[in-house]
Design an enzyme around this catalytic site. Structure first.
Site, PDB file in Angstrom:
ATOM      1  N   GLY A  66       0.892  -1.226  -0.181  1.00  0.00           N
ATOM      2  CA  GLY A  66      -0.224  -0.047   0.118  1.00  0.00           C
ATOM      3  C   GLY A  66       0.847   1.154  -0.011  1.00  0.00           C
ATOM      4  CD  GLU A  89      -1.878   2.643  -3.807  1.00  0.00           C
ATOM      5  OE1 GLU A  89      -1.272   2.536  -2.635  1.00  0.00           O
ATOM      6  OE2 GLU A  89      -3.284   2.494  -3.943  1.00  0.00           O
ATOM      7  CB  ILE A  90      -5.386  -1.513  -4.312  1.00  0.00           C
ATOM      8  CG1 ILE A  90      -6.303  -2.423  -4.921  1.00  0.00           C
ATOM      9  CG2 ILE A  90      -5.884  -0.534  -3.613  1.00  0.00           C
ATOM     10  CD1 ILE A  90      -6.945  -3.377  -3.700  1.00  0.00           C
ATOM     11  CB  CYS A 146       4.008   3.259   5.785  1.00  0.00           C
ATOM     12  SG  CYS A 146       5.600   2.279   5.877  1.00  0.00           S
ATOM     13  CG  ASP A 149      -6.731   2.470   3.727  1.00  0.00           C
ATOM     14  OD1 ASP A 149      -6.092   3.360   3.704  1.00  0.00           O
ATOM     15  OD2 ASP A 149      -6.756   2.053   2.549  1.00  0.00           O
ATOM     16  CB  THR A 224       5.265   7.694   4.744  1.00  0.00           C
ATOM     17  OG1 THR A 224       5.376   8.038   6.132  1.00  0.00           O
ATOM     18  CG2 THR A 224       5.869   6.470   4.556  1.00  0.00           C
ATOM     19  CD  GLU A 225       3.973  10.397  -0.618  1.00  0.00           C
ATOM     20  OE1 GLU A 225       4.032   9.311  -0.042  1.00  0.00           O
ATOM     21  OE2 GLU A 225       4.742  10.812  -1.376  1.00  0.00           O
TER      22      GLU A 225
HETATM   23  N1  SAM Z   1       1.813   3.786   2.809  1.00  0.00           N
HETATM   24  C1  SAM Z   1       1.497   4.991   2.209  1.00  0.00           C
HETATM   25  C2  SAM Z   1       2.000   6.322   3.236  1.00  0.00           C
HETATM   26  O1  SAM Z   1       2.600   5.927   4.282  1.00  0.00           O
HETATM   27  O2  SAM Z   1       1.943   7.412   2.869  1.00  0.00           O
HETATM   28  C3  SAM Z   1       0.014   5.225   1.917  1.00  0.00           C
HETATM   29  C4  SAM Z   1      -0.956   5.201   3.048  1.00  0.00           C
HETATM   30  S1  SAM Z   1      -2.507   5.110   2.682  1.00  0.00           S
HETATM   31  C5  SAM Z   1      -3.409   5.690   4.085  1.00  0.00           C
HETATM   32  C6  SAM Z   1      -2.930   3.576   2.346  1.00  0.00           C
HETATM   33  C7  SAM Z   1      -2.673   3.137   1.064  1.00  0.00           C
HETATM   34  O3  SAM Z   1      -2.869   1.633   1.053  1.00  0.00           O
HETATM   35  C8  SAM Z   1      -3.700   3.680  -0.133  1.00  0.00           C
HETATM   36  O4  SAM Z   1      -2.715   4.149  -0.904  1.00  0.00           O
HETATM   37  C9  SAM Z   1      -4.483   2.209  -0.511  1.00  0.00           C
HETATM   38  O5  SAM Z   1      -4.887   2.555  -1.722  1.00  0.00           O
HETATM   39  C10 SAM Z   1      -3.565   1.541  -0.523  1.00  0.00           C
HETATM   40  N2  SAM Z   1      -4.265  -0.098  -0.317  1.00  0.00           N
HETATM   41  C11 SAM Z   1      -5.250  -0.345   0.441  1.00  0.00           C
HETATM   42  N3  SAM Z   1      -5.555  -1.570   0.546  1.00  0.00           N
HETATM   43  C12 SAM Z   1      -4.603  -2.266  -0.441  1.00  0.00           C
HETATM   44  C13 SAM Z   1      -4.319  -3.466  -0.736  1.00  0.00           C
HETATM   45  N4  SAM Z   1      -5.257  -4.619  -0.640  1.00  0.00           N
HETATM   46  N5  SAM Z   1      -3.423  -3.746  -1.740  1.00  0.00           N
HETATM   47  C14 SAM Z   1      -2.696  -2.517  -2.159  1.00  0.00           C
HETATM   48  N6  SAM Z   1      -2.581  -1.401  -1.684  1.00  0.00           N
HETATM   49  C15 SAM Z   1      -3.832  -1.130  -0.730  1.00  0.00           C
END
Ligand code: SAM
Length: 250
Positions: A66, A89-90, A146, A149, A224-225
């Site tokens: 993610g 990333e999904i 990191c 969700d 991380t963002e």
């Molecule tokens: N890791 C980054 C950061 O710390 O800035 C992004 C955090 S963001 C809150 C969570 C990310 O996980 C999102 O971009 C979301 O699209 C991705 N995500 C959620 N479920 C996922 C999955 N099953 N497989 C891959 N990515 C996923």
């Protein structure tokens, strides 16, 4: 949704060459820009001559689950220049954004006469479903989770990226001695993460002094963002690292 996700049926079938063109083994064509994972599972090709994936000189050893907009990938690239690091990333557009960003960084580096950012790439994938399709047993040395969700509501907990079942998948793709890095600003989720990894026989929590001495931990907090967002509102960041233990003898 998942039916549009493309993934190899087994790790040997994965063609990584378009994601890491700078690491394609000598004598093989370099197809930067082609979507290798598209090709890897295309079923409309004649069966007579199965395509052989182009080989890399190295395997992916670090995964950012993610990865969002890829801040951590970009920060890790110069810290581990000889290690292949993959963001999963999904979201389609977010993946595209990260891929474009990496392409621009590589091209800028080439203009400067260097070869930086060849070791990072971003792949669209559902990390909750297809990890063992991409990585063989014990392939990975590090995995980052990191600011996942939080899925606050109890009925949504099954969508959390840390669970007994998923931790077994992480244990499968991680090598003994490998580390899962986690960070979140949600205390309840942090406690959930710690509880699920500590309950898993393949993992043990890394003690705090060792955690704080790990340079990746600082990057996870600041690069991380989400880490930057939490910084702006002066929120808390909860970190926990878990080491993949050796499997017990039979
Ligand atoms: N890791 C980054 C950061 O710390 O800035 C992004 C955090 S963001 C809150 C969570 C990310 O996980 C999102 O971009 C979301 O699209 C991705 N995500 C959620 N479920 C996922 C999955 N099953 N497989 C891959 N990515 C996923």
């Amino acid at each position: 949704s998942d039916h549009r996700l493309i993934y190899p049926s087994r790790p040997e079938d994965m063609d990584w060459s378009s994601l890491f063109p700078g690491f394609v083994a000598d004598g093989q064509p370099d197809h930067e820009g082609a979507e290798a994972h598209d090709e890897a599972s295309r079923s409309d090709e004649p069966e007579t001559e199965p395509r052989r994936p182009r080989r890399l000189t190295k395997e992916v050893e670090v995964a950012d689950i993610g990865c969002g907009f890829g801040g951590l990938l970009v920060a890790l690239a110069p810290v581990m220049p000889d290690t292949l690091i993959l963001g999963l990333e999904i979201r389609v557009q977010v993946t595209q954004f990260v891929q474009d960003k990496i392409r621009a960084l590589r091209s800028q580096s080439r203009d400067d006469g260097a070869r930086a950012y060849q070791n990072i790439a971003c792949l669209r994938a559902n990390a909750m479903k297809f990890l063992p399709n991409f990585f063989r047993k014990a392939q990975l040395a590090k995995m980052f989770i990191c600011f996942p969700d939080p899925h606050f509501k109890t009925r949504k907990h099954k969508q959390r990226i840390v669970s007994a079942t998923l931790n077994s998948e992480y244990a499968y793709v991680l090598r003994p001695g490998g580390v899962v890095y986690t960070i979140t600003d949600v205390l309840d989720l942090h406690e959930w993460i710690v509880q699920h990894f500590e309950a898993h026989p393949s993992f043990a929590r890394v003690p705090e002094p060792e955690q704080e001495a790990d340079p990746c931990v600082a990057l996870m907090r600041t690069e991380t963002e989400e880490g930057k967002k939490v910084e702006r509102v002066k929120g808390d960041k909860y970190v926990a690292l878990f080491r993949r233990l050796e499997d017990p003898p039979w």
